[in-house]
Write a protein that holds these residues in place. Structure first.
Motif, PDB file in Angstrom:
ATOM      1  N   LYS A 150      57.923  -7.169   2.643  1.00  0.00           N
ATOM      2  CA  LYS A 150      57.940  -6.867   4.076  1.00  0.00           C
ATOM      3  C   LYS A 150      57.154  -7.952   4.785  1.00  0.00           C
ATOM      4  O   LYS A 150      56.018  -8.263   4.403  1.00  0.00           O
ATOM      5  CB  LYS A 150      57.287  -5.507   4.335  1.00  0.00           C
ATOM      6  N   PHE A 152      56.093  -9.584   8.826  1.00  0.00           N
ATOM      7  CA  PHE A 152      56.028  -9.319  10.266  1.00  0.00           C
ATOM      8  C   PHE A 152      56.050 -10.654  10.989  1.00  0.00           C
ATOM      9  O   PHE A 152      55.193 -11.505  10.736  1.00  0.00           O
ATOM     10  CB  PHE A 152      54.719  -8.597  10.620  1.00  0.00           C
ATOM     11  N   TYR A 155      52.722  -9.129  15.719  1.00  0.00           N
ATOM     12  CA  TYR A 155      51.341  -8.725  15.423  1.00  0.00           C
ATOM     13  C   TYR A 155      50.476  -9.932  15.040  1.00  0.00           C
ATOM     14  O   TYR A 155      49.897 -10.013  13.951  1.00  0.00           O
ATOM     15  CB  TYR A 155      51.290  -7.643  14.333  1.00  0.00           C
ATOM     16  N   HIS A 183      60.083  -7.407  10.318  1.00  0.00           N
ATOM     17  CA  HIS A 183      59.888  -7.013  11.717  1.00  0.00           C
ATOM     18  C   HIS A 183      60.100  -8.260  12.543  1.00  0.00           C
ATOM     19  O   HIS A 183      59.343  -9.228  12.434  1.00  0.00           O
ATOM     20  CB  HIS A 183      58.467  -6.451  11.881  1.00  0.00           C
ATOM     21  N   HIS A 239      64.065  -1.853  11.957  1.00  0.00           N
ATOM     22  CA  HIS A 239      64.030  -1.289  13.314  1.00  0.00           C
ATOM     23  C   HIS A 239      64.675  -2.163  14.398  1.00  0.00           C
ATOM     24  O   HIS A 239      64.034  -2.524  15.376  1.00  0.00           O
ATOM     25  CB  HIS A 239      62.627  -0.836  13.709  1.00  0.00           C
ATOM     26  N   SER A 288      57.031  -0.508  18.590  1.00  0.00           N
ATOM     27  CA  SER A 288      57.563  -1.878  18.645  1.00  0.00           C
ATOM     28  C   SER A 288      58.638  -2.080  17.584  1.00  0.00           C
ATOM     29  O   SER A 288      58.433  -1.660  16.447  1.00  0.00           O
ATOM     30  CB  SER A 288      56.452  -2.896  18.387  1.00  0.00           C
ATOM     31  N   ASP A 315      60.745   4.553  10.679  1.00  0.00           N
ATOM     32  CA  ASP A 315      59.533   3.781  10.969  1.00  0.00           C
ATOM     33  C   ASP A 315      58.403   4.759  11.314  1.00  0.00           C
ATOM     34  O   ASP A 315      57.551   4.467  12.163  1.00  0.00           O
ATOM     35  CB  ASP A 315      59.795   2.797  12.110  1.00  0.00           C
TER      36      ASP A 315
HETATM   37 ZN    ZN Z   1      57.597  -3.124  12.607  1.00  0.00          ZN
END
Ligand code: ZN
Ligand code: URP
Ligand code: ZN
Length: 459
Positions: A150, A152, A155, A183, A239, A288, A315
């Motif tokens: 995973k 991101f 962030y 993400h 998402h 988000s 999520d």
């Molecule tokens: Zn996320």
């Protein structure tokens, strides 16, 4: 005790037929009409009901240290809620902070779940920093059966990685045969817009959307897919919320990028209007990427039906309205991001997707169970009903009527974003590997019986 499910209508992603299901130990061993019940078997009468494969939520945050606080569920409360809602397997995001090593993060998440989860689970291994040390540890974690990462792109200063780390992570994933979930939001755009909005005195929950408009997400998807195209890595966009981002994902697929797309039940049913609710109630709807203009809902529903979007997740990130959301009372950038939904995903998708005709029954099973199993290496052990599969089954009563109430939910959070929403249908019996875990909306299973599922790589 062996289990016999009689007279139900079995629905998988590809079939729909009337038959009985015989389960011995943890496994489905026979499917046929009129199976005789031997003495000592537990019999479940599924007359007038559907029998679905256990549902899979490919994206949850049961344990999550985030934005100066912690998501509210434990694996005990979260897995019970999941099961009551028909979810028998969940994938939690293992998200070490940038200060922690991958190995430390993995150990922490395992310790949180072990002996506490009532449903089966796996992790997507968060790569929140990439260096030589992380690479060596990630190889070991993949060898231990965690075949997805995973990352991101948002962030900044927390979980977000830079482009060199993105490149190196995708390169390692390609070498190992690992799917990279991501993400996708451009963190610089988010950061700059947040600063401008706050400087202009715009501080309320509804500004969250303004700081992360669709172009921010679309850029994130384009960015990720470009890197994945360069390296040939298989990716999964978590998402996805809007048309603009979907168009970038579809364009990448047309170029040959191996990309799957997840949307959320929240994006299918809620909109950015919810973040404008008075008395700070809008904060309940801050997540988000943000909830979008309602016109995106039709786009996402038809993308599910046509196969452009593969999965529906939650999520699930529960933060209390009373104590945690107010951390951002005077600054929307400090509102803990997340909308809980783990308990309600399947019932909402059935009620507002199937009974309204937006998606058909087979698509419902496909997007809420089968595709997640296929993409993340669990199929056909999970995600379908066939001899040899785990006896994870949902006997679903389409005639049941009720509504969502935070006061009676099992998720450990003090509100529901779907308060008062009527439901048509719910699971009446849920089994996990042959054991009945839910009956008539009540958890009757075993805390701690849930297993960490080892998953193969694509190699
Ligand atoms: Zn996320
Ligand atoms: O708002 C969200 N989505 N909270 C959970 C963390 C994440 O980005 O998935
Ligand atoms: Zn998440």
């Amino acid at each position: 005790m062996p289990l016999l499910i009689k007279n139900g209508e079995i629905v998988t992603a590809s079939e729909r037929y009337q038959a009985d299901i015989w389960c011995e130990g943890e496994t489905i061993t026979r499917i046929a009409s009129d199976i005789e019940a031997p003495a000592g078997a537990e019999i479940i009468d599924a007359t007038g009901k559907f029998v679905f494969p256990g549902f899979i939520d490919p994206h949850t945050h049961i344990y999550l240290p985030f934005m100066g606080t912690y998501a509210k569920d434990t694996y005990e409360t979260g897995s019970k809620a999941a099961l009551i809602g028909g979810t028998t397997t969940l994938f939690d995001m293992c998200c070490p902070s940038r200060k922690e090593s991958a190995a430390e993060g993995f150990a922490t998440w395992k310790a949180q779940a072990e002996g506490k989860s009532a449903c089966d689970y796996s992790f997507h291994m968060g790569v929140t920093r990439f260096d030589e040390n992380a690479a060596a540890q990630l190889r070991e974690i993949v060898a231990a059966g965690i075949s997805s990462f995973k990352i991101f792109l948002a962030y900044k200063g927390a979980f977000g990685i830079d482009d060199v780390e993105l490149y190196q992570t995708l390169k390692l994933a390609k070498e190992l045969g690992v799917v990279v979930t991501a993400h996708c939001e451009n963190e610089t755009l988010v950061d700059e817009r947040q600063k401008e909005l706050l400087a202009a005195g715009l501080t309320g929950p509804e500004q969250h959307y303004e700081s992360r408009p669709p172009m921010v997400e679309a850029e994130g998807v384009h960015h990720l897919t470009t890197f994945a195209e360069a390296l040939g890595t298989e990716i999964y966009i978590v998402h996805l919320s809007c048309r603009e981002a979907l168009e970038k994902a579809v364009a990448a697929r047309l170029r040959g990028v191996k990309v799957s797309v997840e949307t959320l039940i929240q994006y299918l049913l809620l909109s950015n209007e919810d973040t404008k609710r008075p008395d700070f109630e809008g904060s309940k709807y801050v997540m988000s990427p943000p909830l979008r203009n309602a016109s995106n809902q039709d786009v996402l529903w038809s993308a599910l039906q046509s196969g452009l979007v593969q999965t529906v997740a939650t999520d699930h990130a529960p933060f209390d309205f009373a104590r945690q959301k107010p951390m951002g009372a005077t600054d929307f950038t400090k509102i803990p991001n997340g909308i809980p939904a783990l308990e309600d995903r399947v019932n909402l998708l059935y009620t507002y997707g199937v009974t309204t005709g937006r998606i058909d029954l087979q698509t419902f099973v496909n997007v809420a169970s089968t595709q997640a199993a296929k993409i993340f290496g669990l199929f056909p052990r999970k995600g379908t009903i066939q001899p040899g599969a785990d006896a994870d089954l949902v006997v679903f009563d389409p005639a049941w009527r009720g509504e969502i109430r935070a006061a009676t939910q099992t998720m450990n959070v003090d509100y529901s974003a779907f308060e008062g929403w009527p439901l048509k249908g719910r699971p009446s019996v849920v089994t996990v590997r042959g054991e009945v875990a839910v009956r008539d909306g009540k958890f009757v299973g075993t805390v701690g019986r849930g297993r960490l599922l080892a998953r193969p790589t694509r190699r």
